[in-house]
Design a protein around this motif. Sequence first.
Motif, mmCIF file in Angstrom:
data_model
loop_
_atom_site.group_PDB
_atom_site.id
_atom_site.type_symbol
_atom_site.label_atom_id
_atom_site.label_comp_id
_atom_site.label_asym_id
_atom_site.label_seq_id
_atom_site.Cartn_x
_atom_site.Cartn_y
_atom_site.Cartn_z
ATOM 1 N N THR A 172 0.826 -1.208 0.000
ATOM 2 C CA THR A 172 0.000 0.000 0.000
ATOM 3 C C THR A 172 0.858 1.254 0.000
ATOM 4 O O THR A 172 0.623 2.193 -0.767
ATOM 5 N N GLU A 173 1.872 1.282 0.864
ATOM 6 C CA GLU A 173 2.762 2.440 0.921
ATOM 7 C C GLU A 173 3.461 2.666 -0.416
ATOM 8 O O GLU A 173 3.622 3.799 -0.868
ATOM 9 N N SER A 174 3.877 1.573 -1.057
ATOM 10 C CA SER A 174 4.554 1.675 -2.346
ATOM 11 C C SER A 174 3.606 2.220 -3.414
ATOM 12 O O SER A 174 3.983 3.093 -4.214
ATOM 13 N N LEU A 175 2.356 1.724 -3.426
ATOM 14 C CA LEU A 175 1.376 2.194 -4.419
ATOM 15 C C LEU A 175 1.069 3.681 -4.238
ATOM 16 O O LEU A 175 1.040 4.441 -5.212
ATOM 17 N N LEU A 242 -7.119 5.538 -7.624
ATOM 18 C CA LEU A 242 -5.782 5.136 -7.227
ATOM 19 C C LEU A 242 -5.426 3.767 -7.808
ATOM 20 O O LEU A 242 -6.312 2.977 -8.155
ATOM 21 N N SER A 243 -4.156 3.503 -7.911
ATOM 22 C CA SER A 243 -3.715 2.174 -8.326
ATOM 23 C C SER A 243 -4.195 1.147 -7.301
ATOM 24 O O SER A 243 -4.112 1.365 -6.095
ATOM 25 N N GLY A 244 -4.713 0.023 -7.799
ATOM 26 C CA GLY A 244 -5.190 -1.026 -6.908
ATOM 27 C C GLY A 244 -6.675 -0.980 -6.632
ATOM 28 O O GLY A 244 -7.202 -1.857 -5.938
ATOM 29 N N PHE A 389 -19.946 11.452 -18.243
ATOM 30 C CA PHE A 389 -19.954 10.144 -17.571
ATOM 31 C C PHE A 389 -18.565 9.912 -16.936
ATOM 32 O O PHE A 389 -17.687 9.266 -17.512
ATOM 33 N N ARG A 390 -18.415 10.448 -15.750
ATOM 34 C CA ARG A 390 -17.113 10.397 -15.080
ATOM 35 C C ARG A 390 -17.272 9.692 -13.737
ATOM 36 O O ARG A 390 -18.172 10.021 -12.937
ATOM 37 N N PHE A 391 -16.381 8.735 -13.480
ATOM 38 C CA PHE A 391 -16.467 7.934 -12.254
ATOM 39 C C PHE A 391 -15.080 7.815 -11.622
ATOM 40 O O PHE A 391 -14.063 7.730 -12.326
ATOM 41 N N GLU A 392 -15.082 7.795 -10.310
ATOM 42 C CA GLU A 392 -13.831 7.584 -9.553
ATOM 43 C C GLU A 392 -14.032 6.414 -8.595
ATOM 44 O O GLU A 392 -14.971 6.428 -7.781
ATOM 45 N N LEU A 393 -13.164 5.409 -8.715
ATOM 46 C CA LEU A 393 -13.220 4.263 -7.809
ATOM 47 C C LEU A 393 -12.436 4.595 -6.549
ATOM 48 O O LEU A 393 -11.264 4.988 -6.610
ATOM 49 N N VAL A 394 -13.091 4.458 -5.401
ATOM 50 C CA VAL A 394 -12.465 4.770 -4.117
ATOM 51 C C VAL A 394 -12.584 3.559 -3.206
ATOM 52 O O VAL A 394 -13.363 2.629 -3.464
ATOM 53 N N ALA A 403 -3.325 -5.109 -0.138
ATOM 54 C CA ALA A 403 -3.767 -6.490 0.089
ATOM 55 C C ALA A 403 -4.160 -7.158 -1.224
ATOM 56 O O ALA A 403 -3.908 -8.350 -1.427
ATOM 57 N N ARG A 404 -4.770 -6.398 -2.113
ATOM 58 C CA ARG A 404 -5.146 -6.971 -3.410
ATOM 59 C C ARG A 404 -3.908 -7.401 -4.196
ATOM 60 O O ARG A 404 -3.882 -8.468 -4.812
ATOM 61 N N ARG A 405 -2.872 -6.548 -4.182
ATOM 62 C CA ARG A 405 -1.641 -6.894 -4.887
ATOM 63 C C ARG A 405 -0.978 -8.128 -4.280
ATOM 64 O O ARG A 405 -0.496 -9.007 -4.999
ATOM 65 N N VAL A 406 -0.945 -8.189 -2.968
ATOM 66 C CA VAL A 406 -0.335 -9.340 -2.298
ATOM 67 C C VAL A 406 -1.146 -10.604 -2.565
ATOM 68 O O VAL A 406 -0.592 -11.683 -2.800
#
Length: 443
Positions: A172-175, A242-244, A389-394, A403-406
Amino acid sequence: SRSRRWREEPGVCHQSTEKSRQTGCEEMLSNLPLVGRLFGGDVSFSTLEDAQQIVEGLQAEFSAQSQAMAEAEAMIAEMEARRVRELREEVAQLEGERRALAAMAASVEERLAVKKAALAEFEEVERAAESEVEGGLLPYALLRQNDDETTNAVIETFGDVPLFEAKSREATESLLRRDAEDDEKLAAGIALAVDRGVLEAGVEVEPVTRIDVTGRSADEVADAIYAACGDERGKIVVLQGLSGTGKGTTVSKLLTRFDSCVSWSNGNVFRALTLLALERCAAEGVDLDDSVLTADNLAAWISMLRFDLFPEGYDIEIDGEGVNARVSAIANTALKDPRIARSIPTVAGFAQGEVVTFANAALQRMRQDGLTCVVEGRAPTLAYVRSPFRFELVIDDPLLLGARRVAQRVVALALKDLAPRTNGHGPPQDSVDRALQTAIRAL
């Protein structure tokens, strides 16, 4: 007779005697050398002038010897002072090395303690899992799906394992750090484009709908976006976050929901521009640097790219600097050349405005042709793509980003471990469990 005379004329005789005595003494003294003690030694001299010269000579010699001795003492003192300074510097250096080694040793001890504690807790969890989890940790069918459902299942199963949690925090810190760096670079590129007059300053962005992806699958997120957009054709769907947060997975899901839907990426535009810049540098025998990436050159190169509908579909044609090809034809060959990969960051720092303008024109063209275009990326560049049509995933808990990356890494390691043992019916559940546990230890 003298005696008789002394008796007969005592006064005369006394005077004569005194005179003779005085004259004799003077003669004797004139013939005898003077004797003295100078500086502790007997020195003979005949006159006072000689004595003065001897004294002056001895004084000069003494002065010279005294000066030489003073100079020697000063040299010795300077050597001693220099040696003291050198010793102090050596002591300070050794003290610094000692402190560095002590800090390193403390860091190693701390990391070792964390690893030991994590291993002990994991082994405890592992023993409990082996005895309490009914039907195994994760079914092989779910593991083989290797999608967002698999990722969520791994997080739910191993999220409380200290080692998994620690690696999730690191990821998470790296992302977040990388996203911040990317945003800073993008902002600088946009500012440069504004200064050059390629982009407008203070562009007004349409309202953005925020979608919380916590605890939701990619299908559920895609369904929410599809419902908000409606099913009419000819629109641009902008997706940021954000990434992830799952933007790439969500895009793939949206492609199956909208009719006549395509996705857009600026990657090949940057690669095409980089190819043109490198070809110009090769022709002129110069290196690719800031002096080459001028406003005039970038304007010339972007004009050598043409987005259009060809018989095979929408594509970008490159025509210039000795290159005449379509991006789709060289996407996996010339555009994947290592020299292009190395040079893209340099070009991207100067060409954000040109690429954003080109992308917006291409997207508007496809929208006018009745296609639904899905584009995902970072907010600074997406601000120049016009769409309602603009969306932001949070995500509520940033730890889930890592955690998803791991979890994805755990799945990949487990599937690689199980590959030699798979058959038509899949490996037994105990093999799947061991592969997952081995993957966790490998983190």
